[in-house]
Enzyme design. Structure first.
Site, mmCIF file in Angstrom:
data_model
loop_
_atom_site.group_PDB
_atom_site.id
_atom_site.type_symbol
_atom_site.label_atom_id
_atom_site.label_comp_id
_atom_site.label_asym_id
_atom_site.label_seq_id
_atom_site.Cartn_x
_atom_site.Cartn_y
_atom_site.Cartn_z
ATOM 1 N N THR A 284 0.816 -1.213 0.000
ATOM 2 C CA THR A 284 0.000 0.000 0.000
ATOM 3 C C THR A 284 0.845 1.257 0.000
ATOM 4 O O THR A 284 1.979 1.268 0.527
ATOM 5 C CB THR A 284 -0.912 0.018 1.251
ATOM 6 O OG1 THR A 284 -1.550 1.304 1.357
ATOM 7 C CG2 THR A 284 -0.106 -0.206 2.517
ATOM 8 N N TYR B 7 -1.891 0.312 9.909
ATOM 9 C CA TYR B 7 -2.137 -0.332 8.616
ATOM 10 C C TYR B 7 -0.878 -0.263 7.750
ATOM 11 O O TYR B 7 -0.375 -1.285 7.265
ATOM 12 C CB TYR B 7 -3.317 0.334 7.906
ATOM 13 C CG TYR B 7 -3.460 -0.076 6.465
ATOM 14 C CD1 TYR B 7 -3.619 -1.407 6.117
ATOM 15 C CD2 TYR B 7 -3.425 0.871 5.440
ATOM 16 C CE1 TYR B 7 -3.731 -1.799 4.787
ATOM 17 C CE2 TYR B 7 -3.554 0.504 4.113
ATOM 18 C CZ TYR B 7 -3.697 -0.827 3.785
ATOM 19 O OH TYR B 7 -3.799 -1.211 2.471
#
Length: 327
Positions: free
Chosen positions: A119, A143
């Site tokens: 990501t 995250y």
């Protein structure tokens, strides 16, 4: 099955199901491992679905052995940034600890190729707003950190094991299958284009704009939105890159330009034909003003050529899915 057999974790989810479509189209035998906590069995088309936990090393090893798996595409994991701040240990469990177990099984079973779903959150808040592969990785939430930790594990493993990999750092994924077969149906999704389409169709009461005073042309945050089908294609090219002897590499997956929240809102209003109910509110902690990919390496190394680099098209496919979801 051999070289044409692949294990796809998270293949019943939003991005994974689109990757599965392309894998099948390319002639691969696709075994999907998904716990269905966020995914949908109805999204699995012409693949074998095994319901289970990617962190179950015994199960993974059995699948790798039974199907003689040569490549693993790892897309399973948790992806909601605010949730990761509230429940950090859950993210380190789902995205890092379970990935460790998966990788352990891959090494023991002799898997040769690995594609990892990473990501842009690994970059944190980049000063320039445009990130290259040389931009420092400084995640600002669990995250992003949980994904970066898996990237580090891959790097270290491949120094001693005959495993090559491609790590794909996704930017803002949006849209749905142009043919309407699959789409994004995750409850409580926070992706802007989906939320805006849900608001247009009355599934949500209003669309919130978080921050209108950023140093951007219209004061709202700017992001690099990539159509999910273009992203799926990058996975296929990454796999072929490894199969033909390509080197291990980390790549950004984005178009290299961005749209603001207001531009997205106007695009949804154009497709919908009516204005949205919008509420302007303050910034969210940790949101960068702008985040745009330098995706040139993906084009140079993989030969990636996006087909759907058009905001209205991205919005229209998302909107059409929200009107007529299959699941």
């Amino acid at each position: 099955m051999g070289d044409k057999a692949v294990l796809l974790t998270g293949g019943a989810g939003y991005i994974g199901s689109h990757v599965a479509l392309d894998l099948v189209k390319e002639g691969y035998e696709v075994i999907i491992l998904d716990d269905l906590s966020k995914g949908f069995a109805e999204a699995v088309i012409n693949c074998e679905l095994v319901q289970g936990d990617v962190g179950d090393k015994g199960l993974v090893a059995a699948l790798l052995d039974e199907y003689d798996i040569g490549a693993v595409l790892h897309l399973a994991g948790s992806t909601i940034v605010p949730e990761s701040v509230e429940k950090p240990l859950m993210y380190y469990e789902n995205n890092t600890a379970k990935s460790r177990n998966l990788l352990d099984a891959c090494v023991e079973c002799g898997v040769r190729h690995f594609i990892f779903s990473s990501t842009a959150a690994v970059y944190g808040i980049a000063e320039s707003g445009r990130v290259t592969l040389e931009t420092p990785t400084e995640p600002v939430n669990p995250y992003g950190m949980s994904k970066l930790m898996t990237e580090v594990m891959l790097r270290d493993i491949c120094r001693t094991a005959p495993l090559s990999y491609v790590s794909l750092r996704y930017f803002n994924v949006a849209g749905a299958d142009p043919d309407g077969r699959i789409g994004q149906s995750t409850p409580g999704c926070t992706l802007l284009i989906k939320v805006a389409c849900e608001t247009a169709l009355g599934k949500r009461g209003q669309l919130y704009i978080y921050g209108t005073d950023y140093p951007t042309p219209d004061g709202t945050g700017v992001r690099d939105y990539i159509h999910v089908s273009d992203l799926a294609n990058a996975h296929i090219l990454a796999l072929k890159h490894l199969e033909t002897g390509g080197d291990t590499v980390t790549l950004n997956c984005g178009y290299g330009h961005g749209y603001s929240v207001r531009e997205v809102m106007r695009a949804v209003e154009k497709v919908h034909g009516r204005p949205l109910s919008v509420v302007e509110t303050g910034r969210r902690p940790g949101d960068p003003p702008q985040l745009i990919a330098d995706g040139s390496s993906a084009k140079e190394i993989l030969g990636w050529r996006p087909r759907y680099d058009d905001l209205e098209f991205i919005v229209r496919t998302s909107y059409n899915w929200e009107k007529n979801p299959r699941y």
